[in-house]
Design a protein around this motif. Structure first.
Motif, PDB file in Angstrom:
ATOM      1  N   THR A  32     -22.909  -1.724   6.782  1.00 25.70           N
ATOM      2  CA  THR A  32     -22.193  -0.573   6.508  1.00 25.70           C
ATOM      3  C   THR A  32     -21.001  -0.626   5.316  1.00 25.70           C
ATOM      4  OG1 THR A  32     -21.840  -1.070   9.305  1.00 25.70           O
ATOM      5  CG2 THR A  32     -20.239   0.838   8.542  1.00 25.70           C
ATOM      6  N   LEU A  33     -20.410  -1.888   5.338  1.00 29.13           N
ATOM      7  CA  LEU A  33     -19.882  -1.855   4.249  1.00 29.13           C
ATOM      8  C   LEU A  33     -20.393  -1.442   2.722  1.00 29.13           C
ATOM      9  CD1 LEU A  33     -16.925  -2.433   3.561  1.00 29.13           C
ATOM     10  CD2 LEU A  33     -17.460  -4.615   2.946  1.00 29.13           C
ATOM     11  N   GLN A  34     -21.950  -1.687   3.067  1.00 28.71           N
ATOM     12  CA  GLN A  34     -22.404  -1.009   1.445  1.00 28.71           C
ATOM     13  C   GLN A  34     -22.840   0.171   1.688  1.00 28.71           C
ATOM     14  OE1 GLN A  34     -25.241  -4.834   1.292  1.00 28.71           O
ATOM     15  NE2 GLN A  34     -25.106  -4.964  -0.707  1.00 28.71           N
ATOM     16  N   THR A  35     -22.817   0.862   2.361  1.00 26.96           N
ATOM     17  CA  THR A  35     -23.113   1.847   2.555  1.00 26.96           C
ATOM     18  C   THR A  35     -21.814   2.934   1.968  1.00 26.96           C
ATOM     19  OG1 THR A  35     -24.465   1.386   4.277  1.00 26.96           O
ATOM     20  CG2 THR A  35     -24.636   3.521   4.379  1.00 26.96           C
ATOM     21  N   ILE A  36     -21.150   2.622   2.269  1.00 23.41           N
ATOM     22  CA  ILE A  36     -19.568   3.368   2.613  1.00 23.41           C
ATOM     23  C   ILE A  36     -18.416   2.051   2.154  1.00 23.41           C
ATOM     24  CG2 ILE A  36     -18.289   4.574   2.898  1.00 23.41           C
ATOM     25  CD1 ILE A  36     -19.593   5.445   5.334  1.00 23.41           C
ATOM     26  N   VAL A  37     -18.742   1.993  -0.030  1.00 21.18           N
ATOM     27  CA  VAL A  37     -17.776   1.433  -0.176  1.00 21.18           C
ATOM     28  C   VAL A  37     -16.191   1.372   0.615  1.00 21.18           C
ATOM     29  CG1 VAL A  37     -16.950  -0.356  -2.008  1.00 21.18           C
ATOM     30  CG2 VAL A  37     -19.332   0.388  -2.132  1.00 21.18           C
ATOM     31  N   ALA A  38     -15.600   2.294   0.407  1.00 19.02           N
ATOM     32  CA  ALA A  38     -14.754   2.968   0.883  1.00 19.02           C
ATOM     33  C   ALA A  38     -14.337   2.428   1.554  1.00 19.02           C
ATOM     34  CB  ALA A  38     -14.053   4.255   0.244  1.00 19.02           C
ATOM     35  N   LEU A  39     -14.663   2.426   2.580  1.00 17.66           N
ATOM     36  CA  LEU A  39     -14.467   1.259   3.455  1.00 17.66           C
ATOM     37  C   LEU A  39     -13.684   0.315   3.893  1.00 17.66           C
ATOM     38  CD1 LEU A  39     -16.941   1.832   6.374  1.00 17.66           C
ATOM     39  CD2 LEU A  39     -14.641   2.135   6.604  1.00 17.66           C
ATOM     40  N   SER A  40     -13.758  -0.182   2.389  1.00 18.53           N
ATOM     41  CA  SER A  40     -13.093  -1.875   1.718  1.00 18.53           C
ATOM     42  C   SER A  40     -11.680  -1.368   1.675  1.00 18.53           C
ATOM     43  CB  SER A  40     -13.328  -2.419   0.799  1.00 18.53           C
ATOM     44  OG  SER A  40     -13.728  -1.943  -0.780  1.00 18.53           O
ATOM     45  N   PHE A  41     -11.811   0.003   0.514  1.00 24.57           N
ATOM     46  CA  PHE A  41     -10.072   0.061   0.549  1.00 24.57           C
ATOM     47  C   PHE A  41      -9.121   0.291   1.662  1.00 24.57           C
ATOM     48  CE2 PHE A  41     -12.159   3.258  -2.370  1.00 24.57           C
ATOM     49  CZ  PHE A  41     -13.067   2.352  -3.129  1.00 24.57           C
ATOM     50  N   PHE A  42      -9.513   0.566   2.960  1.00 23.89           N
ATOM     51  CA  PHE A  42      -8.789   0.429   3.666  1.00 23.89           C
ATOM     52  C   PHE A  42      -8.160  -1.283   4.665  1.00 23.89           C
ATOM     53  CE2 PHE A  42      -9.645   4.544   3.402  1.00 23.89           C
ATOM     54  CZ  PHE A  42      -8.673   5.126   2.343  1.00 23.89           C
ATOM     55  N   ILE A  43      -9.001  -2.018   4.137  1.00 24.18           N
ATOM     56  CA  ILE A  43      -9.344  -3.571   4.448  1.00 24.18           C
ATOM     57  C   ILE A  43      -7.374  -4.315   4.590  1.00 24.18           C
ATOM     58  CG2 ILE A  43      -9.465  -5.879   4.909  1.00 24.18           C
ATOM     59  CD1 ILE A  43     -12.158  -4.665   3.477  1.00 24.18           C
ATOM     60  N   PRO A  44      -7.156  -4.099   3.375  1.00 23.02           N
ATOM     61  CA  PRO A  44      -5.004  -3.761   4.061  1.00 23.02           C
ATOM     62  C   PRO A  44      -4.458  -4.093   4.764  1.00 23.02           C
ATOM     63  CG  PRO A  44      -6.274  -3.859   1.204  1.00 23.02           C
ATOM     64  CD  PRO A  44      -7.293  -3.752   2.393  1.00 23.02           C
ATOM     65  N   VAL A  45      -4.930  -2.261   4.581  1.00 20.52           N
ATOM     66  CA  VAL A  45      -3.970  -0.783   4.850  1.00 20.52           C
ATOM     67  C   VAL A  45      -4.168  -1.625   6.747  1.00 20.52           C
ATOM     68  CG1 VAL A  45      -5.084   0.921   5.747  1.00 20.52           C
ATOM     69  CG2 VAL A  45      -2.358   0.865   5.311  1.00 20.52           C
ATOM     70  N   ILE A  46      -5.046  -1.640   6.907  1.00 18.92           N
ATOM     71  CA  ILE A  46      -5.383  -2.068   8.480  1.00 18.92           C
ATOM     72  C   ILE A  46      -4.638  -3.207   9.216  1.00 18.92           C
ATOM     73  CG2 ILE A  46      -7.419  -3.110   9.957  1.00 18.92           C
ATOM     74  CD1 ILE A  46      -7.033  -0.332  10.317  1.00 18.92           C
ATOM     75  N   MET A  47      -5.252  -4.231   8.137  1.00 20.20           N
ATOM     76  CA  MET A  47      -4.631  -6.069   8.044  1.00 20.20           C
ATOM     77  C   MET A  47      -3.406  -5.854   8.745  1.00 20.20           C
ATOM     78  SD  MET A  47      -7.064  -8.098   5.936  1.00 20.20           S
ATOM     79  CE  MET A  47      -6.356  -9.785   5.777  1.00 20.20           C
ATOM     80  N   ASP A  48      -2.781  -5.499   7.315  1.00 18.49           N
ATOM     81  CA  ASP A  48      -1.355  -5.757   7.048  1.00 18.49           C
ATOM     82  C   ASP A  48      -0.480  -5.140   8.413  1.00 18.49           C
ATOM     83  OD1 ASP A  48       1.315  -6.621   5.892  1.00 18.49           O
ATOM     84  OD2 ASP A  48       1.521  -4.508   5.475  1.00 18.49           O
ATOM     85  N   MET A  49      -1.094  -3.806   8.712  1.00 20.98           N
ATOM     86  CA  MET A  49      -0.162  -2.840   9.560  1.00 20.98           C
ATOM     87  C   MET A  49       0.534  -4.046  11.124  1.00 20.98           C
ATOM     88  SD  MET A  49       1.450  -0.676   8.079  1.00 20.98           S
ATOM     89  CE  MET A  49       1.840   0.420   9.433  1.00 20.98           C
ATOM     90  N   GLY A  50      -0.787  -4.377  11.438  1.00 16.01           N
ATOM     91  CA  GLY A  50      -1.598  -5.092  12.528  1.00 16.01           C
ATOM     92  C   GLY A  50      -0.176  -6.391  12.719  1.00 16.01           C
ATOM     93  N   ALA A  54       5.309  -0.736   4.249  1.00 19.02           N
ATOM     94  CA  ALA A  54       4.439  -1.149   4.156  1.00 19.02           C
ATOM     95  C   ALA A  54       3.093  -0.170   4.351  1.00 19.02           C
ATOM     96  CB  ALA A  54       4.053  -1.759   5.215  1.00 19.02           C
ATOM     97  N   ILE A  55       2.483   0.821   5.192  1.00 18.63           N
ATOM     98  CA  ILE A  55       1.648   1.727   4.329  1.00 18.63           C
ATOM     99  C   ILE A  55       1.273   1.675   3.214  1.00 18.63           C
ATOM    100  CG2 ILE A  55       1.000   3.968   5.039  1.00 18.63           C
ATOM    101  CD1 ILE A  55       0.611   3.650   7.614  1.00 18.63           C
ATOM    102  N   ILE A  56       2.900   2.664   2.288  1.00  8.61           N
ATOM    103  CA  ILE A  56       2.618   2.768   1.072  1.00  8.61           C
ATOM    104  C   ILE A  56       1.926   2.124   0.084  1.00  8.61           C
ATOM    105  CG2 ILE A  56       3.558   4.173  -0.878  1.00  8.61           C
ATOM    106  CD1 ILE A  56       3.592   5.947   1.503  1.00  8.61           C
ATOM    107  N   GLY A  57       2.793   0.654   0.624  1.00 15.28           N
ATOM    108  CA  GLY A  57       2.098  -0.540   0.089  1.00 15.28           C
ATOM    109  C   GLY A  57       1.095  -1.081  -0.242  1.00 15.28           C
ATOM    110  N   GLU A  58       0.487  -1.069   1.217  1.00 16.64           N
ATOM    111  CA  GLU A  58      -0.866  -1.171   1.478  1.00 16.64           C
ATOM    112  C   GLU A  58      -2.259  -0.551   0.916  1.00 16.64           C
ATOM    113  OE1 GLU A  58      -1.908  -4.383   1.829  1.00 16.64           O
ATOM    114  OE2 GLU A  58      -0.336  -5.161   2.711  1.00 16.64           O
ATOM    115  N   ILE A  59      -1.329   0.744   0.631  1.00 16.42           N
ATOM    116  CA  ILE A  59      -2.686   1.700  -0.006  1.00 16.42           C
ATOM    117  C   ILE A  59      -2.587   1.585  -1.100  1.00 16.42           C
ATOM    118  CG2 ILE A  59      -2.600   4.709  -0.742  1.00 16.42           C
ATOM    119  CD1 ILE A  59      -3.223   3.752   2.094  1.00 16.42           C
TER     120      ILE A  59
END
Lengths: 446, 446
Positions: free
Chosen positions: A305-323, B288-293
């Motif tokens: 999945t990630l190889q198809t859409i690299v942009a998915l990786s850009f949102f790993i930080p916000v998903i991880m941190d917010m939780g 945090a959202i802004i930061g993680e973006i």
């Protein structure tokens, strides 16, 4: 020139007359602080010129190493007198800190009567009411009159930790009541104390945890709390100043545990080597490493999945941190609420649902927000939806788990702070990433 | 049947004789807890049967809404008497919680003399010594004899918050000394109090923060601390039970701020709607959202690298989380150390270096560990080196920044807890990912 520099200067000049007059300006607590900065030799010379009363108080305040050094380097006779006059709880704590050899050496300095008192105190765990109490309380039998008690006070006061609460015991030593010095001096001289003592005495069992002691003292605004055994026999008291120390210790413990440091981590950065401090902080870090390798394996599972859409990786930080953020907020509220008694574990499900409601609200708001951000940044509606939906779901889960885990941990008799910080965050990372990539695979049909 | 159920039951049967005898078993603090669970009507009926002394104490303990409801629904004359006898600090806090209209209504119930006392108290900020103090202290002029003071006590005691410390003032009302009730009753009757008063009185300025008040009371083991103005005129006292409340409040504030919740977050989950609670927790979440973006943009900047080696993404979680963990540990130690006074900001650089040393040790250990894990998992030596080197570098930085940021924040007069949790984590995420991908690009020659 600050206080300790001035004193060091006078010590250097060996001008003991001046030293005596200068040291007289300071409170024993402040003098004890000077001892931390002075060399052993300087400490000893300063200690020798202190009045007996000040010497006792200073000795009670300085740390165990310094106590040991001073007591074993002054005249044995004087050391013995000091040990006899120190609070029994301070001496017990001190002996508890010493190595077996050192302990014997200090005990050999003590009078037999003082040793007997101590033996019982040393048997209690340090964090219990028994470990915290002092045996220097004042108790009377209930047939005495106000006047007799007042007359006896003069003789008993010098050895007592407090004279503001006077306890009343029956012939078997069982706690029957309490009179405050306030009530005593206001009572007519001939009144039997039985007539004005309070019989509904707040008390604590000797085996109770020190947190319970502090809680009762705080709740009822007491100056001291009596400690009794299973038969209600009065064994000692814990005073409000010790309760404040307990609150401070327990809070430090909670905050450090919450941040994933070991319980024994000392705040004072100067006194402990970085090696020991690193070792103490390692355990939770290792747990987190293992956990985050699992997070990595989740990503690994979706690498197509990630190889198809690299942009998915850009949102790993916000998903991880917010939780992690929302979970930590919830856990902090629970840990603090349990500590102050404002939350109880009777209704775990109710609390989790309430907190989950907050999580849903935060999830929806932030979900919409990151959907918009993702769309404007990447120009893709579906990708925006993936991030937004995963975010909403994650924050709800984070609030619920951040509440549930410490409550459950507490219910099973463990300290909720331990299970809260790194553990919750790591677990939420694993779940959060799984939710995120699953949502992506589903919505983007990958 | 627990306490409150029993009382509700008796209230339902309107058996006021039984109610009086049952309620007598409870401490006013416990009775105040019942009020939280009872309906307004039940509360009122219960309140009406309380003794005057108990009624005062209960009223001091219940929350402001209930206080207002009770005082405006009982006979005005009785309300006026109660308000006159309540501690001035409790009344001032209560009035501070009310809306303008309600405040006027309560003030109209009060006697003129009580209002005058209050006017001054209301002028102080809630979190200062002035906002915390009570004016119900006892002070004498220094020419009195021990006997005279003891005789006067009987008359003054009922209105005083404590009679264990008696203050001595000069003709201008300036604080000249303090005598403890202990010393007073032990002193020969004809001794002028000047002869045995302590002149080195610990005191606090009326504008000082409440944390300073609690710190002094704890440090010197006091039962009360006098509050003075700039000219040393005695204005009031703060007692140790209030200091314990301050410690509890300040700790809750620290823990919640540290976890990124708003200061006003109340622990009691029941009383506040999830909407308001979500709103209070939102600010740091948005930061945090802004930061993680930004973190996402860092990954975006290296997307070519990532596309070549997708496995790099598997280690994003461990890199992010570990930096956050170590940074939070360091920040927690600093925040707590500043709160207890064990760390000061005088030597920021020293503290940061000490903590960085711990970070280096943790970094090297964990760096080696993740290098090994990566190698065994992915079978690539160079990839292992990338993760390991980035980890070592990150943890060092995390420890240093986790120490530096709260210290710096504190140095500029802000609360260090605010800057510690989410802010440090988010910043470390951005830096950590940049370090990680830069290391990758460099070592893997991408």
């Amino acid at each position: 020139m600050n206080g300790v520099e001035e004193i060091r200067d006078i010590l250097g000049k060996e001008d003991y007359t001046k030293l005596k007059s200068v040291i007289h300006k300071y409170h024993p607590v402040d003098i004890a602080e000077f001892f931390e900065e002075l060399s052993p030799k300087e400490s000893l010379n300063l200690f020798k010129i202190l009045d007996f009363e000040d010497a006792i108080q200073v000795l009670e305040e300085v740390d165990s190493d310094k106590k040991y050094f001073i007591l074993t380097n002054i005249e044995a006779n004087y050391a013995s007198k000091l040990l006899a006059e120190m609070s029994s709880d301070d001496v017990a704590d001190f002996l508890g800190d010493l190595k077996e050899e050192e302990k014997k050496q200090i005990l050999s300095l003590m009078e037999e009567s003082a040793k007997l008192d101590l033996k019982d105190l040393l048997a209690y765990d340090k964090n219990t009411a028994g470990g915290r109490m002092t045996t220097e309380y004042i108790a009377f039998s209930k047939d005495l009159k106000a006047k007799d008690v007042l007359n006896k006070l003069a003789e008993l006061a010098p050895d007592a930790e407090t004279i503001y609460y006077l306890y009343v015991v029956d012939s078997e030593g069982r706690l029957a009541g309490v009179i405050s010095l306030r009530d005593l001096i206001l009572a007519p001289e001939q009144t039997p104390i039985e007539d004005f003592m309070k019989t509904d005495v707040k008390k604590v069992n000797v085996m109770s945890h020190q947190e319970e002691v502090a809680r009762l003292i705080k709740k009822y605004g007491l100056l001291a709390l009596p400690v009794v055994d299973d038969n209600d026999v009065l064994l000692g008291i814990v005073t409000v100043d010790d309760a404040m120390m307990v609150v401070e210790e327990e809070t430090t413990e909670d905050i450090l545990k919450f941040s994933g440091s070991d319980v024994d981590e000392k705040i004072d950065l100067k006194q402990i080597s970085p090696w020991i401090r690193a070792k103490r902080r390692l355990p939770w870090i290792l747990v987190a490493i293992i956990g985050e390798i699992f997070s990595g394996r989740v990503i690994n599972g979706f690498s197509a999945t990630l190889q198809t859409i690299v942009a998915l990786s850009f949102f790993i930080p916000v998903i991880m941190d917010m939780g992690g953020n929302v979970g930590t907020q919830s856990a902090a509220i629970v840990v603090r609420g349990l500590a102050t008694g404002e939350i109880d574990t009777a209704s775990i499900i109710k609390n989790v649902l309430r907190e989950a409601a907050v999580g849903i609200i935060l999830g929806i708001i932030n979900g919409i927000l990151v959907t918009a951000i993702t769309y404007f940044w990447q120009g893709k509606v579906l990708l925006g939806l993936v991030v937004g939906i995963a975010m909403a779901f994650n924050l709800t889960l984070a609030a619920a788990l951040g509440t549930f885990i410490p409550l459950l941990w507490h219910k099973f008799g463990h300290d909720p702070a331990v299970a809260s910080g790194p553990f919750v965050t790591t677990l939420l990372d694993i779940i959060g990433l799984f939710v995120y990539f699953s949502t992506a695979t589903w919505i983007l049909n990958l």
